[in-house]
Design a protein around this motif. Structure first.
Motif, PDB file in Angstrom:
ATOM      1  N   THR A  59      -0.469 -15.496   1.388  1.00 62.33           N
ATOM      2  CA  THR A  59      -0.255 -14.731   2.612  1.00 62.33           C
ATOM      3  C   THR A  59      -0.514 -13.231   2.404  1.00 62.33           C
ATOM      4  N   LYS A  60      -0.560 -12.800   1.156  1.00 65.49           N
ATOM      5  CA  LYS A  60      -0.777 -11.386   0.868  1.00 65.49           C
ATOM      6  C   LYS A  60      -2.260 -11.097   0.707  1.00 65.49           C
ATOM      7  N   CYS A  61      -2.592  -9.830   0.825  1.00 57.74           N
ATOM      8  CA  CYS A  61      -3.984  -9.388   0.721  1.00 57.74           C
ATOM      9  C   CYS A  61      -4.185  -8.680  -0.615  1.00 57.74           C
ATOM     10  N   TYR A  62      -5.254  -9.048  -1.317  1.00 57.59           N
ATOM     11  CA  TYR A  62      -5.525  -8.471  -2.628  1.00 57.59           C
ATOM     12  C   TYR A  62      -6.930  -7.870  -2.659  1.00 57.59           C
ATOM     13  N   VAL A  63      -7.087  -6.878  -3.532  1.00 54.43           N
ATOM     14  CA  VAL A  63      -8.397  -6.257  -3.728  1.00 54.43           C
ATOM     15  C   VAL A  63      -8.647  -6.107  -5.227  1.00 54.43           C
ATOM     16  N   LEU A  64      -9.921  -5.993  -5.585  1.00 56.43           N
ATOM     17  CA  LEU A  64     -10.299  -5.726  -6.966  1.00 56.43           C
ATOM     18  C   LEU A  64     -10.622  -4.245  -7.118  1.00 56.43           C
ATOM     19  N   ALA A  65     -10.167  -3.672  -8.232  1.00 59.28           N
ATOM     20  CA  ALA A  65     -10.462  -2.273  -8.519  1.00 59.28           C
ATOM     21  C   ALA A  65     -11.148  -2.170  -9.870  1.00 59.28           C
ATOM     22  N   GLU A  66     -12.111  -1.280  -9.969  1.00 61.38           N
ATOM     23  CA  GLU A  66     -12.803  -1.026 -11.231  1.00 61.38           C
ATOM     24  C   GLU A  66     -12.335   0.318 -11.767  1.00 61.38           C
ATOM     25  N   VAL A  67     -11.970   0.360 -13.031  1.00 64.49           N
ATOM     26  CA  VAL A  67     -11.509   1.602 -13.642  1.00 64.49           C
ATOM     27  C   VAL A  67     -12.268   1.807 -14.941  1.00 64.49           C
ATOM     28  N   LYS A  68     -12.598   3.052 -15.254  1.00 66.96           N
ATOM     29  CA  LYS A  68     -13.419   3.356 -16.417  1.00 66.96           C
ATOM     30  C   LYS A  68     -12.657   4.069 -17.523  1.00 66.96           C
ATOM     31  N   GLU A  69     -11.399   4.331 -17.305  1.00 63.40           N
ATOM     32  CA  GLU A  69     -10.543   4.865 -18.359  1.00 63.40           C
ATOM     33  C   GLU A  69      -9.101   4.667 -17.930  1.00 63.40           C
ATOM     34  N   PHE A  70      -8.196   4.497 -18.917  1.00 65.52           N
ATOM     35  CA  PHE A  70      -6.810   4.239 -18.580  1.00 65.52           C
ATOM     36  C   PHE A  70      -6.221   5.450 -17.867  1.00 65.52           C
ATOM     37  N   GLY A  71      -5.656   5.187 -16.688  1.00 67.36           N
ATOM     38  CA  GLY A  71      -5.088   6.270 -15.884  1.00 67.36           C
ATOM     39  C   GLY A  71      -6.126   6.988 -15.051  1.00 67.36           C
ATOM     40  N   GLY A  72      -7.385   6.559 -15.136  1.00 68.13           N
ATOM     41  CA  GLY A  72      -8.447   7.206 -14.382  1.00 68.13           C
ATOM     42  C   GLY A  72      -8.521   6.703 -12.951  1.00 68.13           C
ATOM     43  N   GLU A  73      -9.496   7.230 -12.226  1.00 68.83           N
ATOM     44  CA  GLU A  73      -9.657   6.862 -10.828  1.00 68.83           C
ATOM     45  C   GLU A  73     -10.088   5.407 -10.692  1.00 68.83           C
ATOM     46  N   GLU A  74      -9.503   4.728  -9.715  1.00 70.52           N
ATOM     47  CA  GLU A  74      -9.818   3.327  -9.469  1.00 70.52           C
ATOM     48  C   GLU A  74     -10.767   3.226  -8.282  1.00 70.52           C
ATOM     49  N   TRP A  75     -11.858   2.484  -8.470  1.00 73.78           N
ATOM     50  CA  TRP A  75     -12.830   2.271  -7.405  1.00 73.78           C
ATOM     51  C   TRP A  75     -12.582   0.897  -6.809  1.00 73.78           C
ATOM     52  N   PHE A 106     -11.374  -4.460 -14.868  1.00 72.14           N
ATOM     53  CA  PHE A 106     -11.103  -4.767 -13.464  1.00 72.14           C
ATOM     54  C   PHE A 106      -9.602  -4.999 -13.311  1.00 72.14           C
ATOM     55  N   LEU A 107      -9.060  -4.453 -12.230  1.00 76.53           N
ATOM     56  CA  LEU A 107      -7.638  -4.607 -11.930  1.00 76.53           C
ATOM     57  C   LEU A 107      -7.472  -5.347 -10.612  1.00 76.53           C
ATOM     58  N   LEU A 108      -6.404  -6.107 -10.505  1.00 72.29           N
ATOM     59  CA  LEU A 108      -6.057  -6.764  -9.247  1.00 72.29           C
ATOM     60  C   LEU A 108      -4.960  -5.952  -8.588  1.00 72.29           C
ATOM     61  N   ARG A 109      -5.202  -5.548  -7.334  1.00 73.00           N
ATOM     62  CA  ARG A 109      -4.230  -4.739  -6.601  1.00 73.00           C
ATOM     63  C   ARG A 109      -3.825  -5.447  -5.312  1.00 73.00           C
ATOM     64  N   GLU A 110      -2.623  -5.155  -4.867  1.00 74.24           N
ATOM     65  CA  GLU A 110      -2.134  -5.707  -3.604  1.00 74.24           C
ATOM     66  C   GLU A 110      -2.336  -4.673  -2.499  1.00 74.24           C
ATOM     67  N   LYS A 111      -2.809  -5.148  -1.359  1.00 75.07           N
ATOM     68  CA  LYS A 111      -3.083  -4.262  -0.233  1.00 75.07           C
ATOM     69  C   LYS A 111      -1.963  -4.364   0.788  1.00 75.07           C
ATOM     70  N   ASN A 112      -1.402  -3.213   1.148  1.00 81.98           N
ATOM     71  CA  ASN A 112      -0.299  -3.188   2.111  1.00 81.98           C
ATOM     72  C   ASN A 112      -0.810  -3.440   3.526  1.00 81.98           C
ATOM     73  N   LEU A 113       0.119  -3.677   4.452  1.00 79.91           N
ATOM     74  CA  LEU A 113      -0.252  -3.965   5.837  1.00 79.91           C
ATOM     75  C   LEU A 113      -0.957  -2.791   6.500  1.00 79.91           C
ATOM     76  N   ASP A 114      -0.614  -1.566   6.091  1.00 81.39           N
ATOM     77  CA  ASP A 114      -1.244  -0.389   6.696  1.00 81.39           C
ATOM     78  C   ASP A 114      -2.596  -0.066   6.070  1.00 81.39           C
TER      79      ASP A 114
END
Length: 283
Positions: A59-75, A106-114
Motif C-alpha cells: 500500500t506504500k509508495c517507494y522510489v529508487l535513489a542513486e547516490v555516488k558517495e555516502f551522505g551525498g546527494e541522492e538522485w 542504489f537506495l530504496l526510499r519511501e514516498k510520503n503522501l505529499d
C-alpha cells in the motif's frame, strides 16, 4: 547492419545483471537486497521485485535513489528510468565493489503522501546500512544467513561468485560434499570428520542420489546398485590436483563398496584392495 549484429545486440539486451539495493530502515536487518534485472528493466519493475522479495507493504509508495558517495546527494529515479543502464556508467572500481573515495549505490526510499521522500533518522540509517555493512566486511559482525544449496544446479543465480560462496558456506559448516547434478565435488578438510562410520553406510544404502545430504557413500551406493540391476560394469572417475584427497576418497569408496558386498561379514577383501593402492599409483 548485419543479421549477426542484430542478434548480438538482442543477446546483450537480454543479459542479466545483479543490482544491490540498500533498503535502509525500510527493512530492518537487511544490509542489501540483490535483484536480478536486465538492461531494459525499469525502476518500477525493480521496486516490484523488491516489494515481493522483502515482503514490504504494497500500500506504500517507494522510489529508487542513486547516490555516488555516502551522505551525498541522492538522485531519485523516475519509474521509467533503467537502473542497470545507470549502473553501467559507474566507475569500474565501484562496479567491482572496491574501496574508493566514491560510494556508488542504489537506495530504496519511501514516498510520503505529499510527494516528499521519507529519509528516516540519520542514526537509524547509519545503524542499518553503512556502519553495519562495514562491520560485516571487516568481520566484526556475522555475515547474513544465506541458504546453502547441496546441488549447485539449484542455485537461483549461477555464476562464479555465487558458486564459490555456496561452497565456502558449506565448507564452514563442515559440509565438504556438494553435488553438481550427478557429479560430486569434494573439498579436502585436511582433518578427519566422523561421517564414515557404519551408521552412514547403512544410511546411504539403496538411496537415490540427491535424496540425502551429499556424500561419497551415495556415489558408491548408486554405482553398486546400478551394477546389480543392470548387470553391467560401472566406473567412478576421481580427478583432482595433487593433495586434493583423491587417494582418501578412493579408500572411502572401497570401504563402502566392500561393506555393501559383504553385508557386515569381515573377509579381508577391503584390506587386500587397499594394500594394492600404492602399487597401482606408481607410474
Amino acid at each position: 547492419m548485419s543479421v549477426n549484429d542484430v542478434g548480438g545486440r538482442r543477446r546483450f539486451e537480454d543479459s542479466e545483471y545483479t543490482l544491490h539495493i540498500y533498503p535502509g530502515s525500510i527493512a530492518e536487518g537487511t544490509i542489501y537486497c540483490p535483484i536480478t534485472a536486465r538492461k531494459t528493466s525499469t525502476a518500477a519493475e525493480v521496486i516490484d521485485s523488491l516489494i515481493n522479495k522483502l515482503q514490504l507493504e504494497k500500500t506504500k509508495c517507494y522510489v529508487l535513489a542513486e547516490v555516488k558517495e555516502f551522505g551525498g546527494e541522492e538522485w531519485i529515479l523516475n519509474p521509467t528510468d533503467c537502473p542497470v543502464q545507470r549502473m553501467m556508467l559507474w566507475p569500474r572500481m565501484a562496479l567491482e565493489n572496491r574501496i574508493s573515495g566514491e560510494d556508488y549505490r542504489f537506495l530504496l526510499r519511501e514516498k510520503n503522501l505529499d510527494g516528499s521522500i521519507h529519509y528516516g533518522s540519520l542514526q537509524s540509517w547509519l545503524r542499518v546500512t553503512e556502519e553495519r555493512r562495514r562491520m560485516v566486511e571487516r568481520g566484526f559482525l556475522p555475515q547474513p544467513q544465506q541458504k546453502d544449496y547441496d546441488d549447485l544446479c539449484s542455485l537461483p543465480d549461477l555464476n562464479e561468485k555465487t558458486l564459490l560462496e555456496n561452497l565456502r558456506n558449506r565448507f564452514k559448516q563442515e559440509k565438504i560434499y556438494t553435488y553438481v547434478g550427478s557429479i560430486l565435488i569434494v573439498i579436502n578438510p585436511f582433518k578427519f570428520l566422523p561421517i564414515y562410520n557404519p551408521k552412514y553406510v547403512k544410511m546411504y544404502d539403496n538411496h537415490q542420489l540427491g535424496k540425502l545430504e551429499p556424500h561419497i557413500y551415495a556415489v558408491a551406493d548408486v554405482a553398486y546398485h546400478a551394477m546389480l540391476q543392470r548387470r553391467k560394469n560401472q566406473c567412478i572417475v576421481i580427478s583432482g590436483e595433487s593433495g586434493s584427497g583423491k587417494t582418501q576418497s578412493t579408500n572411502f569408496l572401497i570401504h563402502h563398496l566392500t561393506a555393501l558386498s559383504q553385508k557386515g561379514f569381515a573377509s579381508g577383501v577391503e584390506q587386500i584392495i587397499l594394500g594394492a593402492g600404492p602399487v597401482l599409483e606408481v607410474r
